[in-house]
Design an enzyme around this catalytic site. Structure first.
Site, PDB file in Angstrom:
ATOM      1  N   HIS A   1       0.843  -1.208   0.000  1.00  0.00           N
ATOM      2  CA  HIS A   1       0.000   0.000   0.000  1.00  0.00           C
ATOM      3  C   HIS A   1       0.870   1.246   0.000  1.00  0.00           C
ATOM      4  O   HIS A   1       2.011   1.243   0.488  1.00  0.00           O
ATOM      5  CB  HIS A   1      -1.017  -0.004   1.147  1.00  0.00           C
ATOM      6  CG  HIS A   1      -0.466  -0.030   2.539  1.00  0.00           C
ATOM      7  ND1 HIS A   1       0.009   1.099   3.177  1.00  0.00           N
ATOM      8  CD2 HIS A   1      -0.339  -1.043   3.438  1.00  0.00           C
ATOM      9  CE1 HIS A   1       0.396   0.789   4.402  1.00  0.00           C
ATOM     10  NE2 HIS A   1       0.208  -0.511   4.588  1.00  0.00           N
TER      11      HIS A   1
ATOM     12  N   ASP B   1       3.191  -6.840   3.553  1.00  0.00           N
ATOM     13  CA  ASP B   1       2.847  -6.005   4.708  1.00  0.00           C
ATOM     14  C   ASP B   1       3.027  -6.707   6.046  1.00  0.00           C
ATOM     15  O   ASP B   1       2.541  -6.234   7.074  1.00  0.00           O
ATOM     16  CB  ASP B   1       1.403  -5.515   4.563  1.00  0.00           C
ATOM     17  CG  ASP B   1       1.134  -4.223   5.315  1.00  0.00           C
ATOM     18  OD1 ASP B   1       2.099  -3.601   5.796  1.00  0.00           O
ATOM     19  OD2 ASP B   1      -0.041  -3.824   5.412  1.00  0.00           O
TER      20      ASP B   1
ATOM     21  N   HIS C   1       3.094   2.707  13.454  1.00  0.00           N
ATOM     22  CA  HIS C   1       2.039   3.680  13.765  1.00  0.00           C
ATOM     23  C   HIS C   1       2.414   4.590  14.930  1.00  0.00           C
ATOM     24  O   HIS C   1       1.551   5.273  15.474  1.00  0.00           O
ATOM     25  CB  HIS C   1       0.692   3.000  14.055  1.00  0.00           C
ATOM     26  CG  HIS C   1       0.166   2.172  12.918  1.00  0.00           C
ATOM     27  ND1 HIS C   1      -1.101   1.618  12.931  1.00  0.00           N
ATOM     28  CD2 HIS C   1       0.713   1.825  11.734  1.00  0.00           C
ATOM     29  CE1 HIS C   1      -1.288   0.944  11.810  1.00  0.00           C
ATOM     30  NE2 HIS C   1      -0.194   1.057  11.065  1.00  0.00           N
TER      31      HIS C   1
ATOM     32  N   GLU D   1      -4.777   2.539   2.643  1.00  0.00           N
ATOM     33  CA  GLU D   1      -4.996   1.311   3.402  1.00  0.00           C
ATOM     34  C   GLU D   1      -5.148   1.587   4.886  1.00  0.00           C
ATOM     35  O   GLU D   1      -5.961   0.961   5.572  1.00  0.00           O
ATOM     36  CB  GLU D   1      -3.808   0.360   3.167  1.00  0.00           C
ATOM     37  CG  GLU D   1      -3.960  -1.013   3.811  1.00  0.00           C
ATOM     38  CD  GLU D   1      -3.334  -1.122   5.195  1.00  0.00           C
ATOM     39  OE1 GLU D   1      -3.475  -2.188   5.829  1.00  0.00           O
ATOM     40  OE2 GLU D   1      -2.715  -0.140   5.666  1.00  0.00           O
TER      41      GLU D   1
ATOM     42  N   ASP E   1       0.183   4.415   1.307  1.00  0.00           N
ATOM     43  CA  ASP E   1       0.101   5.414   2.377  1.00  0.00           C
ATOM     44  C   ASP E   1       0.834   4.970   3.630  1.00  0.00           C
ATOM     45  O   ASP E   1       1.161   3.792   3.812  1.00  0.00           O
ATOM     46  CB  ASP E   1      -1.359   5.734   2.715  1.00  0.00           C
ATOM     47  CG  ASP E   1      -2.140   4.521   3.199  1.00  0.00           C
ATOM     48  OD1 ASP E   1      -1.870   3.405   2.716  1.00  0.00           O
ATOM     49  OD2 ASP E   1      -3.030   4.676   4.060  1.00  0.00           O
TER      50      ASP E   1
END
Length: 483
Positions: free
Chosen positions: A76, A169, A455, A145, A78
């Site tokens: 992905h 991922d 994150h 995503e 982003d």
């Protein structure tokens, strides 16, 4: 080029270095997508974007590989935008600043975007290679995503020809993922009423220093949620009249909040008792979290009272709603050892248009788990006068016992590692389940290098693990099954 461009495998790290220079937080990936589209066209590859903005690039097979099955690589575009409070960073304009710290690559004060930038870089490195054996390739790069898999939800049917796909991922060296949890977005809205502020003193409480992390992969690690801790602090203030002027915390749905803040109003005569009460609760929390959250901090600052504040009744509703919201593990799987079956994470809280809004992400390996969470939140909304909206429900990815690519991946991985790779199901959401809905015959596997604290601004990727991942990927491409 930064210092990471000198790392090995060179092509992968140089692509990742380039990706870091092009801002690509969720909803702002177009510049990166267009750069990659134009690069592919300059190489005379087939390249186009679908109606959702997803990018597909095709590369012919290398000599001698024409009779092998077509392979799709998938990543992905982003990244999750998170920065430390003392790091001014505009993710829509400023580049990520990667640097080497021992065996790890980190970013200066922000998320690194190794999730899924390393996987994306590996796809581009294969496309740009002249010495890697591979069959005909399709590289699928999806949009947005991280905030609900919006790109893959709009994936064009009959676009890909491959029946085998390698998702890039995964975030653990030595692990092969063959299934994942599904998820759903939850938005709560509580209408509030302001009145003339009857109080003469104000305090701002700022809770910070938590580790944060991925709301799926890290949900079982006892990491504290700043929003939930703040609600607990406010709920344990007893016998002192106060109201709330503002409350906020978290910044993205799929990260465990690291910081939260509230401003409360009260009478000056109660300040000593109020501060002592808050400090006592905070000390208790700090003791509880001394191992899980050693950097926990609570700042208590005197503020100027605002002209208006929410009514005391509505202030209590705010506290009750956030304090009672379920958070964390709801149920462990009975079928898969040491895997969370159902969880949810309170991601964002704030005030908008005279209403409290709360953003939650629920995850489950089974649809009934998401339904249980819906019912819990509906009940809480009914009791507090809030409205609950559910959206973006996406399915989990169920393991396929007939897969060709999974046993091949494990055999090669065992050889590369010199020990057995682990086949697992992950509690995080991967795009594989949604891809299977559009392409039901797709044979899927997910691999990737070790990434920690995704994150969060503490995100880092393990340099030796990237080399191992690259070796696995290139060997896997060279040993693709015959048509």
């Amino acid at each position: 080029m930064s210092e990471i461009s000198t790392l090995s495998p060179t092509a992968l790290w140089q692509w990742f270095d380039k990706i870091c220079t092009i801002p690509h937080p969720s909803y702002h990936e177009d510049a990166l997508a267009e750069y990659l589209l134009n690069w592919a066209k300059s190489q005379h590859f087939f390249a186009e974007r679908d109606e959702a903005g997803n990018l597909l690039i095709r590369k012919p097979a290398t000599p001698g590989m024409e009779n092998r099955q077509t392979i799709a690589l998938q990543a992905h575009l982003d990244m999750v935008p998170q920065a430390n409070a003392n790091t001014p960073h505009d993710f829509t304009k400023d580049p990520i600043q990667p640097y080497i710290d021992g065996e790890w690559v980190k970013a200066k004060g922000t998320t690194l975007g190794a999730d899924n930038g390393i996987g994306l870089a590996s796809c581009m490195a294969v496309l740009s290679s002249t010495d890697i054996a591979h069959p005909e390739l399709e590289v699928l790069l999806t949009m947005t995503e991280e905030v609900g898999m919006e790109g893959v939800l709009g994936l064009r049917p009959n676009w890909l020809s491959a029946n085998i796909m390698i998702n890039t991922d995964t975030e653990d060296n030595g692990e092969i993922y063959i299934g994942c949890a599904g998820g759903e977005n939850v938005n709560l809205n509580l209408p509030l009423t302001r009145e003339k502020n009857p109080f003469d003193t104000a305090l701002t409480l700022t809770l910070k220093g938590l580790r944060g992390g991925h709301s799926g992969c890290d949900i079982h690690t006892n990491r504290a949620n700043a929003i939930k801790l703040l609600a607990r602090l406010l709920a344990e203030i007893e016998g002192i009249a106060f109201s709330i002027t503002d409350i906020r915390g978290g910044s993205v749905r799929n990260a465990i909040p690291r910081e939260a803040q509230a401003t409360i109003n009260f009478f000056a005569e109660d300040q000593a008792n109020l501060t002592a009460c808050i400090q006592r609760v905070s000390d208790t929390i700090q003791t509880e979290l001394r191992l899980a959250e050693p950097q926990y901090q609570l700042l208590i600052e005197t503020n100027t009272p605002s002209e208006t504040s929410f009514t005391r009744s509505d202030s209590r509703k705010i506290i009750h709603l956030v304090n009672l919201l379920p958070n964390g593990i709801i149920r462990q799987s009975d079928i898969i050892k040491d895997v969370v079956e159902t969880s949810l994470s309170v991601g964002i809280v704030g005030i908008k248009d005279e209403s409290l809004f709360v953003t939650v992400l629920s995850r489950s390996l089974v649809e009934s788990g998401k339904e249980e969470i819906r019912n819990k939140i509906r009940s809480l909304a009914a009791l507090t006068g809030a409205q609950a909206e559910f959206s973006g429900n996406y399915p989990g990815w169920e393991p396929d016992t007939t897969s060709q690519i999974v046993p091949l991946t494990k055999a090669i991985y065992d050889e590369v590692l010199s020990y057995e790779a682990q086949i697992k199901v992950i509690h995080a959401g991967l795009e594989c389940g949604l891809i299977k809905e559009v392409y039901p015959n797709m044979d899927l596997v997910s691999i990737g290098p070790t990434i920690r604290n995704a994150h969060s601004p503490d995100e880092k990727v393990h340099i030796p693990a990237v080399s191992i991942y690259w070796t696995l990927l290139t060997k896997l491409l060279a040993q693709t099954p015959n048509k």
